[in-house]
Write a protein that holds these residues in place. Structure first.
Motif, short mmCIF file in Angstrom:
data_model
loop_
_atom_site.label_atom_id
_atom_site.label_comp_id
_atom_site.label_asym_id
_atom_site.label_seq_id
_atom_site.Cartn_x
_atom_site.Cartn_y
_atom_site.Cartn_z
N MET A 1 0.85 -1.16 0.00
CA MET A 1 0.00 0.00 0.00
C MET A 1 0.90 1.23 0.00
O MET A 1 1.84 1.31 0.76
CB MET A 1 -0.90 -0.06 1.24
CG MET A 1 -1.69 1.16 1.42
SD MET A 1 -3.06 1.16 2.57
CE MET A 1 -2.73 0.03 3.82
N LYS A 6 -2.48 5.38 2.20
CA LYS A 6 -2.60 5.37 3.65
C LYS A 6 -3.05 6.73 4.17
O LYS A 6 -3.91 6.83 5.03
CB LYS A 6 -1.28 5.00 4.31
CG LYS A 6 -0.92 3.55 4.21
CD LYS A 6 0.39 3.29 4.93
CE LYS A 6 0.83 1.86 4.79
NZ LYS A 6 2.09 1.59 5.48
N HIS A 43 -11.82 1.91 6.57
CA HIS A 43 -11.29 0.64 7.07
C HIS A 43 -11.33 -0.42 5.97
O HIS A 43 -10.40 -1.22 5.83
CB HIS A 43 -12.05 0.17 8.30
CG HIS A 43 -11.70 0.90 9.55
ND1 HIS A 43 -10.48 0.79 10.16
CD2 HIS A 43 -12.41 1.76 10.30
CE1 HIS A 43 -10.45 1.55 11.24
NE2 HIS A 43 -11.61 2.16 11.34
N ASP A 46 -8.54 0.16 3.50
CA ASP A 46 -7.27 -0.31 4.07
C ASP A 46 -7.15 -1.83 3.95
O ASP A 46 -6.10 -2.35 3.58
CB ASP A 46 -7.15 0.08 5.55
CG ASP A 46 -6.65 1.49 5.75
OD1 ASP A 46 -6.09 2.07 4.79
OD2 ASP A 46 -6.81 2.01 6.87
N ALA A 47 -8.24 -2.53 4.26
CA ALA A 47 -8.22 -3.99 4.19
C ALA A 47 -8.01 -4.45 2.74
O ALA A 47 -7.25 -5.38 2.49
CB ALA A 47 -9.52 -4.55 4.73
N GLU A 49 -6.44 -2.84 0.36
CA GLU A 49 -5.05 -2.57 0.00
C GLU A 49 -4.12 -3.62 0.59
O GLU A 49 -3.16 -4.05 -0.04
CB GLU A 49 -4.63 -1.18 0.47
CG GLU A 49 -5.28 -0.04 -0.28
CD GLU A 49 -4.83 0.04 -1.73
OE1 GLU A 49 -3.69 -0.34 -2.02
OE2 GLU A 49 -5.63 0.47 -2.56
N LYS A 50 -4.40 -4.06 1.82
CA LYS A 50 -3.57 -5.08 2.45
C LYS A 50 -3.68 -6.41 1.71
O LYS A 50 -2.70 -7.13 1.58
CB LYS A 50 -3.94 -5.24 3.92
CG LYS A 50 -3.49 -4.06 4.75
CD LYS A 50 -3.89 -4.20 6.20
CE LYS A 50 -3.47 -2.96 6.97
NZ LYS A 50 -3.88 -3.02 8.38
N VAL A 51 -4.88 -6.75 1.24
CA VAL A 51 -5.06 -7.98 0.47
C VAL A 51 -4.27 -7.90 -0.84
O VAL A 51 -3.59 -8.85 -1.21
CB VAL A 51 -6.56 -8.25 0.20
CG1 VAL A 51 -6.74 -9.35 -0.82
CG2 VAL A 51 -7.27 -8.60 1.49
N LYS A 52 -4.36 -6.76 -1.51
CA LYS A 52 -3.59 -6.59 -2.75
C LYS A 52 -2.10 -6.72 -2.49
O LYS A 52 -1.38 -7.34 -3.26
CB LYS A 52 -3.88 -5.23 -3.39
CG LYS A 52 -5.21 -5.17 -4.10
CD LYS A 52 -5.32 -3.98 -5.04
CE LYS A 52 -5.36 -2.68 -4.30
NZ LYS A 52 -5.62 -1.52 -5.15
N ASP A 53 -1.64 -6.13 -1.39
CA ASP A 53 -0.22 -6.22 -1.04
C ASP A 53 0.20 -7.66 -0.77
O ASP A 53 1.32 -8.07 -1.08
CB ASP A 53 0.10 -5.36 0.17
CG ASP A 53 0.11 -3.87 -0.14
OD1 ASP A 53 0.15 -3.53 -1.35
OD2 ASP A 53 0.09 -3.07 0.80
N ALA A 54 -0.69 -8.45 -0.18
CA ALA A 54 -0.37 -9.84 0.15
C ALA A 54 -0.14 -10.67 -1.11
O ALA A 54 0.67 -11.60 -1.10
CB ALA A 54 -1.48 -10.45 0.99
#
Length: 63
Positions: A1, A6, A43, A46-47, A49-54
């Motif tokens: 992200m 952010k 929220h 953010d979640a 973006e975190k999934v995409k980053d994973a």
């Protein structure tokens, strides 16, 4: 992200908190609900973006 994402999400979360608080103080349930919705949306972004980053491939360090 990215840092910009952010920051945008954090600003949206703070803006939502302000709306919620102002709506509660002025007894405006619609504004209070909008504020809560803004916070939830932030929220969820953010979640997402975190999934995409994973699933994003990581770069290997060169020795």
């Amino acid at each position: 992200m990215s840092g910009a994402d952010k920051a945008r999400n954090k600003i949206e979360r703070v803006r939502g908190k302000i709306k919620e608080t102002y709506g509660r103080a002025t007894d405006d349930p619609e504004l209070e609900a909008q504020g809560k919705a803004d916070q939830r949306r932030s929220h969820l972004k953010d979640a997402g973006e975190k999934v995409k980053d994973a699933f994003r491939p990581r770069r290997r360090r060169q020795p």
